[in-house]
Design an enzyme around this catalytic site. Structure first.
Site, short mmCIF file in Angstrom:
data_model
loop_
_atom_site.label_atom_id
_atom_site.label_comp_id
_atom_site.label_asym_id
_atom_site.label_seq_id
_atom_site.Cartn_x
_atom_site.Cartn_y
_atom_site.Cartn_z
N MET A 163 -41.42 -15.41 -33.35
CA MET A 163 -41.89 -14.96 -33.72
C MET A 163 -42.04 -14.08 -34.74
SD MET A 163 -44.78 -16.70 -33.12
CE MET A 163 -45.32 -17.60 -31.57
N LEU A 213 -37.50 -17.56 -27.05
CA LEU A 213 -36.07 -17.33 -27.91
C LEU A 213 -35.45 -17.61 -28.79
CD1 LEU A 213 -34.68 -17.25 -24.14
CD2 LEU A 213 -35.30 -15.50 -25.57
N GLU A 214 -35.50 -17.45 -30.30
CA GLU A 214 -35.49 -17.90 -31.64
C GLU A 214 -34.15 -18.69 -32.28
OE1 GLU A 214 -38.21 -16.49 -34.26
OE2 GLU A 214 -40.16 -16.54 -32.96
N ASN A 215 -33.13 -17.65 -30.83
CA ASN A 215 -31.43 -16.98 -31.59
C ASN A 215 -31.29 -17.70 -29.91
OD1 ASN A 215 -32.10 -15.41 -33.48
ND2 ASN A 215 -32.66 -14.03 -31.71
#
Length: 573
Positions: free
Chosen positions: A1, A398-400
């Site tokens: 997001m 968690l986008e990383n």
């Protein structure tokens, strides 16, 4: 997001079009014109470290673009993952010894984004082949002939500019021995150690164990009978009887065979009445509420419309302890919204039948859960926030990077603490759910018995593969339905699948679709109507619903999204 307002991505390079077939030199049969006095030596694989079991030894990757991963792999325990960036197409190569005037077959298994396989320096015609990308392992193969003075060639693989990372494994340069000889094959691995039972429910037991060198996978046994398999070091055995003791053991496998079983451990399932349940409606709308001001309308929780069934508070903050999180209300950025008002609004929403959960991660999130200690810190800190603020559960955004083994442990520990009513949602990016071997997808399947919904982000994506193997561009009904089909047919229950989209054109850098497109995709999946060119082979009436980023951007656009999508979700069968 995204914490910041939507921004455009760099324009992708145009993809190559292959005009006609690629040049491939076929190996001609040797014609014997006289008596043959000696036998020809058997063909061997002349590539070294062909399965990347020794890291990047013998390989050179441009711009440090290559890395070794343990999942997904085609064989053994390692594979190459190379990521194109800017003007670098992530080329990895190896010099291979060959014999002059000889024919060789070059092959490799690939997965992920665009992947090329080729050879140069043959002294005749250099050849290559390619794949436009796939969610499953695909074999690329071609052949070449060496020149009269050729004793070494360069074999290579690379991706394409601006495209997703690709994986490669199990290279072969099969033909006469060029002088390097063939590497020895695998040996049967040792038995796994460290087998331990984790969280239990009325019908499942979570298990974990130590990795075994040279293992390609593991078999899990319940009371001496194989119950499931795993490519990692954890598994959850399901279908068990409540309040019953079981014996579990595990073995390691590879191409050479299966190890002896590990020492057994005992675990008892929970008693009836203690298993996780959900208070979320059959069809639900999820919205992310922003605990910061990024240009969208500033809201209190009380401003969020009743069309939202799950409100994800965005976001928790990382602490100095790895894996642990806390929450800090941005009172200054939210026009003086106080902690007391926030807590009161949570209770009011719950009284109205809504679920308020804490979201972990986001575009700038730095929470890492990749060890037993960080998994425990995560579950303990999230549970503490649930007790402090009264949150109904947690959202994983968690986008990383995400480690399936340890996030599974963390969520199961949280479930054991929170008990019934725990809400667990996830918001992976499209690339995370292209294959069941991805860390996000594995996590969702690992916790399927306690998972509420996966609301994949169908935006900021570009083109992706659908479940039919075709490429679809974001911003269409087909993109939503063909990608959702991967999850629906990949092991998740339809009630655990939702469609995540931006609430307005300003809510993301790309991928916005109008509410009418969202509703058409919901109809296509749930009822088989209003489909585009892609139509699923069956319907999924229990599809959970839809999600948006964010309730604030929805408010900025006059709540056009929730006013249209909310009632439509509730009308699904």
């Amino acid at each position: 997001m995204e914490r910041s307002a939507g921004s455009s991505r760099r324009r992708r390079r145009s993809r190559p079009v292959l005009g006609g077939t690629m040049a491939v030199v076929a190996a001609a049969a040797l014609t014997v014109t006289g008596l043959v006095s000696t036998a020809q030596a058997a063909d061997v694989n002349n590539a070294r470290n062909a399965g990347f079991e020794s890291g990047l030894a013998n390989w050179t990757c441009a711009g440090n673009s290559g890395a070794i991963v343990s999942s997904p792999v085609h064989g053994g325990t390692s594979a190459l993952k190379a990521t194109p960036a800017g003007q670098d197409n992530a080329k990895c190569s190896q010099a291979v010894k060959v014999k002059p005037n000889s024919t060789y077959t070059l092959s490799s298994w690939v997965q992920g984004g665009y992947a090329y396989l080729g050879v140069s320096g043959t002294g005749t015609t250099d050849v290559s082949t390619w794949s436009p990308g796939s969610t499953a392992w695909t074999k690329l193969s071609t052949s070449f002939k060496t020149g009269a003075n050729t004793t070494s060639v360069t074999v290579y693989t690379h991706g394409w500019y601006g495209q997703a990372a690709y994986l490669a494994d199990d290279f072969e340069v099969t033909g006469p021995d060029g002088g390097g000889g063939e590497e020895p094959g695998p040996v049967i691995p040792a038995a796994p150690g460290g087998l331990a039972a984790g969280a239990t429910t009325t019908s499942s037991v979570a298990l974990s164990w130590n990795a075994v060198s040279g293992a390609a996978g593991y078999k899990v046994y319940r009371d001496g009978v194989q119950a499931t398999t795993s490519t990692g070091t954890s598994a959850t055995v399901t279908g068990l009887t409540a309040d019953t003791a079981y014996q579990f053991s595990v073995s390691a496998t590879n191409a050479a065979g299966e190890s002896v079983k590990s020492a057994a451990v005992s675990a008892r399932t929970a008693k009836n009445g203690t298993g996780p349940v959900t208070t979320v409606p059959k069809h639900a709308v999820t919205g992310y509420w922003q605990n910061f001001n990024n240009g969208a309308a500033v809201q209190k929780l009380s401003d969020v419309p009743a069309d939202y069934d799950i409100i994800a508070v965005s976001f928790a903050d990382a602490t100095a302890t790895q894996g642990a999180v806390t929450f800090n209300l941005d009172t200054a950025g939210l026009n003086g919204y106080t902690d007391a008002q926030f807590r009161s609004d949570i209770k009011a929403k719950q009284t109205a039948g809504k679920n308020v959960i804490i979201s972990i991660g986001g575009e700038l999130g730095t929470v890492r859960v990749d060890s037993d200690a960080s998994a425990t810190a995560f579950s303990n800190s999230v549970y503490a926030l649930m007790q402090d603020y009264g949150f109904n559960g947690v959202d994983i955004d968690l986008e990383n990077g995400l480690n399936a083994t340890y996030m599974t442990k963390a969520l199961r520990q949280l479930s054991a603490k929170a008990g019934s009513g725990l809400v667990i949602t996830m918001a992976p990016q499209t690339i995370d759910m292209q294959s069941t071997s991805g860390e996000y997808f594995k996590t969702a399947l690992n916790v399927k018995d306690i998972l509420t919904v996966v609301n994949m982000q169908y935006y900021n994506s570009g083109s992706m593969l659908g479940c039919d193997g075709k490429v679809y561009s974001q911003g269409s009904v087909d993109f939503l339905t063909a990608l959702a089909c991967i999850q629906l047919e990949g092991g998740l229950d339809p009630s655990q699948v939702g469609i995540g989209v931006p609430a307005s054109t300003r809510g993301a850098g790309s991928g916005y679709v109008s509410p009418s497109i969202v509703n058409a995709a919901l109809d296509c999946l749930a009822k088989g109507t209003n489909c585009g060119s892609f139509k699923p082979s069956r319907t999924y009436p229990s599809l959970r619903g839809a999600m948006t980023w964010s309730t604030n951007w929805d408010a900025t656009a006059g709540f056009a999204w929730s006013k249209a999508v909310g009632p439509h979700v509730r009308s699904l069968p």
